[in-house]
Enzyme design. Structure first.
Site, short mmCIF file in Angstrom:
data_model
loop_
_atom_site.label_atom_id
_atom_site.label_comp_id
_atom_site.label_asym_id
_atom_site.label_seq_id
_atom_site.Cartn_x
_atom_site.Cartn_y
_atom_site.Cartn_z
N LYS A 96 0.86 -1.19 0.00
CA LYS A 96 0.00 0.00 0.00
C LYS A 96 0.90 1.24 0.00
O LYS A 96 1.86 1.31 0.79
CB LYS A 96 -0.89 -0.04 1.25
CG LYS A 96 -1.91 1.06 1.39
CD LYS A 96 -2.73 0.83 2.66
CE LYS A 96 -3.83 1.84 2.86
NZ LYS A 96 -4.61 1.58 4.10
N SER A 172 -9.42 1.72 3.19
CA SER A 172 -8.54 2.40 2.27
C SER A 172 -7.55 1.48 1.56
O SER A 172 -6.95 1.90 0.56
CB SER A 172 -7.76 3.48 3.01
OG SER A 172 -6.95 2.91 4.02
N SER A 196 -9.58 -0.65 7.51
CA SER A 196 -9.04 -0.47 6.15
C SER A 196 -8.34 -1.69 5.57
O SER A 196 -7.99 -1.68 4.38
CB SER A 196 -8.09 0.73 6.12
OG SER A 196 -8.82 1.92 6.12
#
Lengths: 531, 109
Positions: A96, A172, A196
């Site tokens: 990420k 996210s 997330s």
């Protein structure tokens, strides 16, 4: 053979490399070829929307092929010399783009960091590399992780859900979940501040684990909510998540919040039976409470039947495996998780985001300015998207001297109530003595692109069932548990006591093994059909 | 309570924007102000919760115990090994100094 390599688990890939049946380089080439075909254009600043965007996944922001090739070469050289190549020898992974990785763009999916090249590497990424992993690239997310759909990224197109490209992958860590579900790497490193990791894992039909706060170092993670952020694994199987956690967990002298607790062997007992374990169901996780978008009045709503049914089916499986299902477990403060989060996370976000000023690194306005103050205003005004601005302003408001007692201090006390809910049900000497609490992961399946984006309140309520674990600090894991009537994945969540990751992984793996021949397990994401 | 209520007066919002050092378009201001009011409406649910007087705050969820808590690092100066990499990230550098526009000053009486 080349295309099949992308279908294997991390566990299998590492075994193939260690037994010299395939090289790390071959695995890497198979993944690079597949990503080029399947992923579509990576997210970019000012990416102009195109009708073709809905035909691909768009998980990536940055491809790091050169790094992966170097890592694959090192693994193959170690294998050739008979040396230990690591637990993740030859396993491709993505990161990420909220983690710093030396000499790579580390953007947080924000214009304000779009030109930032990290001068150091985050501890969890360094550990993955040291274990023989191959870093394929940095994947997309909500800007600074602020969102639950990945749509707020400044790097467009934002990721799509591999099961239905008109749906969001969640967020996210949407790029992480989409990449893993679409077989663009067996593993991905995500972060979980309110859900997330678990929410996108549920939306994309993969496994996602939020470890106990402090189990995994936050060094090199671009901070959002410092008391809530947890790095953790996304994978297609529970064993792969365990394997990854094994590598990234542990103390870190660079992070004073990383716990100095021994890391157990997460794989040793992962397939032991779970007979006698106590698994709880709470009615407080089968409904959500949220402000009506029109009136602002609070409404309580039962979760959709198909979400509830997935949890009850999972409980039946556990019962058949000899576990005791404990019903009506009270978790009365669950409903306050989002209001508390609106306060605490905003205060922490505001504190963390004041450092971005156009002086030391990142974006500085190219406009002529009269003085430093104007440079700050323009750089931050142009560099931040709407969601970071909203969090900064809200955080400043609720922590202002005249409101701090009313909002911030009160939120910290309600956080104690939420923590207390977990302490009571996991207390080995208490009434419930739970080994795990079984809940839905999300109130709905994946929603449509643009269906919620812009309404910051409703978007936040997508995390209502995951955020209590962040307030309490306890670990949680989301695992696939079937599909909705319209073919979208449904996830269920297991929550446990502090540092009980080994137990949660064992319970999760038990469900995986018990259902491995179920018909729903044969379904593939739409992007893999015809592969 | 209606979420369209103006819980945060516009002048307070404008003051926050100034403190946060944002230059914003009017459209952005409208969106942010509305969303802040909506979020505050959600937050106000907390006001109705009865809290015991002696309830402590929780700043971190997990108690690591004495053995699990890392000791603080010693307050020692350690030379940075990659100053060039770090300076290379600054938008404007001259002779190894980061350059910024004029710093506003106020004449003291």
């Amino acid at each position: 053979m080349m295309t099949e390599l992308t279908d294997y688990s991390a566990f299998k890939l590492a075994d193939l490399v260690k037994t010299k049946q395939v090289s790390a380089r071959e695995i890497l080439q198979a993944h690079l070829q597949y990503i080029e075909k399947a992923d579509g254009r990576p997210g970019s600043l000012d990416g102009i929307p195109s009708a073709d965007d809905d035909k691909k996944i768009h998980a990536f922001i940055t491809h790091t092929e050169a790094i992966a090739l170097r890592q694959a070469k090192q693994v193959d050289e170690k294998i050739a010399k008979g040396e230990d190549a690591g637990l993740l020898a030859g396993v491709p992974f993505t990161v990420k783009d909220i983690f710093c990785v030396k000499d790579t763009p580390s953007t947080a999916a924000s214009r304000i960091l779009a030109n930032f090249t990290a001068p150091y590497t985050a501890t969890p990424v360094a550990r993955l590399a040291a274990a023989g992993g191959l870093m394929l690239g940095k994947v997309n997310l909500d800007e600074f992780t602020y969102g639950s759909s990945s749509e707020s990224s400044a790097f467009q197109p934002s990721p799509r859900n591999p099961w239905d490209l008109s749906k969001v992958p969640g967020g996210s860590s949407g790029g992480s979940a989409a990449a893993v579900a679409a077989h663009e790497g067996a593993l991905s490193l995500g972060t979980d501040t309110a859900g997330s990791i678990r929410q996108p894992a549920a939306f994309c039909g993969v496994v996602g684990m939020k470890p106990t706060y402090g189990r995994v170092s936050r060094y090199g993670l671009i901070a959002f909510g410092s008391s809530l952020d947890c790095p953790g694994p996304l994978a297609r199987t529970v064993k792969d998540a365990a394997l990854m956690l094994q590598v990234i967990a542990g103390a870190d002298k660079a992070d004073a919040t990383a716990a100095m607790k021994d890391v157990p062997d997460y794989l040793k007992d992962i397939e032991k039976d779970i007979a006698g374990m106590r698994i709880g169901l709470s009615p407080d996780y089968f409904r959500i409470t949220f402000p009506d978008p029109e009136s602002g009045e609070y409404v309580e709503q039962e979760l959709p039947t198909e979400i509830q049914d997935a949890v009850y089916r999972t409980a039946e499986v556990y019962k058949a495996l000899g576990a005791t299902i404990v019903e009506d477990v009270p978790m009365p403060n669950t409903r306050y998780g989002i209001p508390v989060y609106f306060v605490i996370s905003r205060v922490e976000a505001a504190s963390n985001l004041h450092r971005f000023d156009g002086v030391k690194y990142g974006y500085r306005t190219p406009e002529q300015v009269k003085d430093l103050t104007e440079m700050y205003r323009r750089s931050r005004g142009e560099g931040f998207g709407l969601q970071p601005k909203l969090r900064i302003l809200m955080g400043m408001y609720v922590s202002a001297a005249q409101y701090a007692e009313q909002y911030y201090q009160r939120a910290l006390k309600v956080r104690s109530l939420i923590r207390n809910d977990f302490e009571i049900v996991f207390d080995p000497g208490g009434l419930y003595k739970l080994d795990a609490l079984l809940t839905p992961t999300t109130p709905t399946t994946a929603f449509g692109m643009a269906a919620v984006y812009g309404d910051s309140v409703m978007m936040q309520y997508a995390d209502q069932l995951t955020v209590p674990a962040n307030h309490a600090g306890v670990p949680g894991i989301s695992i696939p548990a079937g599909f909705s009537d319209d073919g979208l994945p449904v996830g269920v969540q297991l929550l446990g006591a502090d540092f009980s990751e080994a137990k949660l992984l064992r319970i999760a793996r038990a469900f995986e093994m018990a259902t491995e021949t179920d018909e729903w397990r044969t379904k593939k994401p739409i992007v893999l059909e015809g592969e | 309570m209606n979420n369209k209520d103006n819980l945060i007066p516009r002048e307070v919002f404008d003051h926050l924007v100034d403190l946060a050092a944002f230059s914003l378009e009017e459209q952005e201001k409208s969106y942010l102000h509305e969303q802040m009011n909506n979020q505050l409406n959600s937050i106000r649910e907390l006001e109705a919760i009865p809290l015991p007087d002696d309830l402590p705050v929780t700043t971190h969820g997990v108690d690591y115990g004495q053995d699990g808590t890392p000791p603080l690092r010693k307050d020692e100066w350690v030379a940075c090994q990659n100053t060039a990499d770090i300076l290379a990230q600054a938008p404007c550098v001259e002779d190894d100094y980061i350059v910024v526009p004029d710093i506003p000053t106020t004449e003291l009486e």
